[in-house]
Design a protein around this motif. Structure first.
Motif, PDB file in Angstrom:
ATOM      1  N   UNK A 192     -21.196  13.569   4.029  1.00 37.45           N
ATOM      2  CA  UNK A 192     -22.073  12.430   3.829  1.00 37.45           C
ATOM      3  C   UNK A 192     -23.268  12.847   3.004  1.00 37.45           C
ATOM      4  N   UNK A 193     -24.266  11.981   2.949  1.00 34.38           N
ATOM      5  CA  UNK A 193     -25.445  12.253   2.138  1.00 34.38           C
ATOM      6  C   UNK A 193     -26.624  11.461   2.672  1.00 34.38           C
ATOM      7  N   UNK A 194     -27.804  11.898   2.302  1.00 36.85           N
ATOM      8  CA  UNK A 194     -29.025  11.189   2.643  1.00 36.85           C
ATOM      9  C   UNK A 194     -29.128   9.959   1.753  1.00 36.85           C
TER      10      UNK A 194
ATOM     11  N   UNK B 274     -20.329  25.222   5.958  1.00 38.59           N
ATOM     12  CA  UNK B 274     -21.248  24.203   5.447  1.00 38.59           C
ATOM     13  C   UNK B 274     -21.336  24.318   3.927  1.00 38.59           C
ATOM     14  N   UNK B 275     -21.267  23.163   3.249  1.00 36.85           N
ATOM     15  CA  UNK B 275     -21.247  23.140   1.785  1.00 36.85           C
ATOM     16  C   UNK B 275     -22.201  22.087   1.241  1.00 36.85           C
ATOM     17  N   UNK B 276     -22.771  22.368   0.077  1.00 39.33           N
ATOM     18  CA  UNK B 276     -23.498  21.343  -0.650  1.00 39.33           C
ATOM     19  C   UNK B 276     -22.540  20.724  -1.675  1.00 39.33           C
ATOM     20  N   UNK B 277     -23.037  19.836  -2.520  1.00 37.35           N
ATOM     21  CA  UNK B 277     -22.164  19.121  -3.461  1.00 37.35           C
ATOM     22  C   UNK B 277     -21.453  20.062  -4.420  1.00 37.35           C
ATOM     23  N   UNK B 278     -22.172  21.019  -4.985  1.00 36.36           N
ATOM     24  CA  UNK B 278     -21.560  21.948  -5.930  1.00 36.36           C
ATOM     25  C   UNK B 278     -20.485  22.798  -5.288  1.00 36.36           C
TER      26      UNK B 278
ATOM     27  N   UNK C 112     -19.967  13.672  -5.069  1.00 35.43           N
ATOM     28  CA  UNK C 112     -20.466  15.027  -5.328  1.00 35.43           C
ATOM     29  C   UNK C 112     -21.014  15.198  -6.742  1.00 35.43           C
ATOM     30  N   UNK C 113     -21.095  14.125  -7.500  1.00 35.65           N
ATOM     31  CA  UNK C 113     -21.605  14.186  -8.869  1.00 35.65           C
ATOM     32  C   UNK C 113     -23.079  14.597  -8.854  1.00 35.65           C
ATOM     33  N   UNK C 114     -23.427  15.689  -9.550  1.00 37.12           N
ATOM     34  CA  UNK C 114     -24.828  16.138  -9.567  1.00 37.12           C
ATOM     35  C   UNK C 114     -25.786  15.072 -10.115  1.00 37.12           C
ATOM     36  N   UNK C 115     -25.312  14.210 -10.998  1.00 40.36           N
ATOM     37  CA  UNK C 115     -26.164  13.170 -11.572  1.00 40.36           C
ATOM     38  C   UNK C 115     -26.550  12.118 -10.531  1.00 40.36           C
TER      39      UNK C 115
END
Length: 191
Positions: free
Chosen positions: A81-83, A11-15, A56-59
């Motif tokens: 995906x993302x919320x 499992x990974x987050x954007x960073x 995956x851009x933090x901005x």
């Protein structure tokens, strides 16, 4: 179907996903052989990776989640995906089916309601063993949102059949603003 021996999920987050950019591209290239070979600009690895970089851009500020499947320590598939945030771009070009009566209520997002499933892919050498379903369930079972949405090309019969079997239903169509994007069916399911 029995999963291949030695399957592990990461499992990974954007960073963390950005740190695995070369792995993401490798999995894409090993999963979408025919699409890439078709020459459709939307399916080119360059455009795909451009979309990945934007997702995956933090901005961007959205909650991104990804799962990578490894078989015997070798990357074999991925899903992410993302919320959806309030005023989500996901719904900007959405054209609902007639079954959607309360349009404004249907597309209302509060940053916790809907998970947008963007990509699911399995490397060609691992297809047919239930890995796509395992990735799907691994990611969605970890999500706190109340529902999920995804886009699928209407003529992608194999994927479409799988999504319907996994509990997804069509709610309309959309054409994302990405360059060369096709028209997609929009599917939904409760989580």
């Amino acid at each position: 179907m029995k999963l291949p021996d030695g399957v592990e999920f990461q499992h990974l987050d954007a960073g963390q996903a950005r740190d695995l950019r070369s792995t993401v591209e490798d999995i894409y290239r090993r999963s979408y052989l025919e699409a890439i070979a078709s020459g459709d600009p939307f399916d080119s690895p360059e455009q795909f990776m451009h979309r990945f970089d934007r997702y995956t851009d933090p901005a961007r500020g959205s909650v991104f989640a990804m799962v990578v499947a490894h078989v015997d320590c070798r990357p074999a598939g991925q899903i992410w995906g993302w919320t959806l945030s309030p005023n989500a771009a996901w719904w900007k070009r959405f054209q609902p089916d007639a079954s959607i009566a309360a349009f404004d209520e249907f597309i209302a997002e509060d940053g916790t309601r809907t998970f947008g499933l963007s990509e699911i892919m399995v490397c060609s050498e691992f297809t047919g063993h239930g890995l796509a379903r395992a990735l799907h369930d691994e990611l969605l079972d970890s999500r706190p949102e109340r529902r999920a949405t995804l886009l699928v090309e209407p003529d992608n019969n194999r994927a479409y059949r799988a999504y319907v079997k996994w509990g997804w239903s069509r709610v309309g169509v959309t054409k994302p603003s990405w360059p060369n994007a096709p028209v997609f069916d929009v599917l939904m399911r409760d989580l």
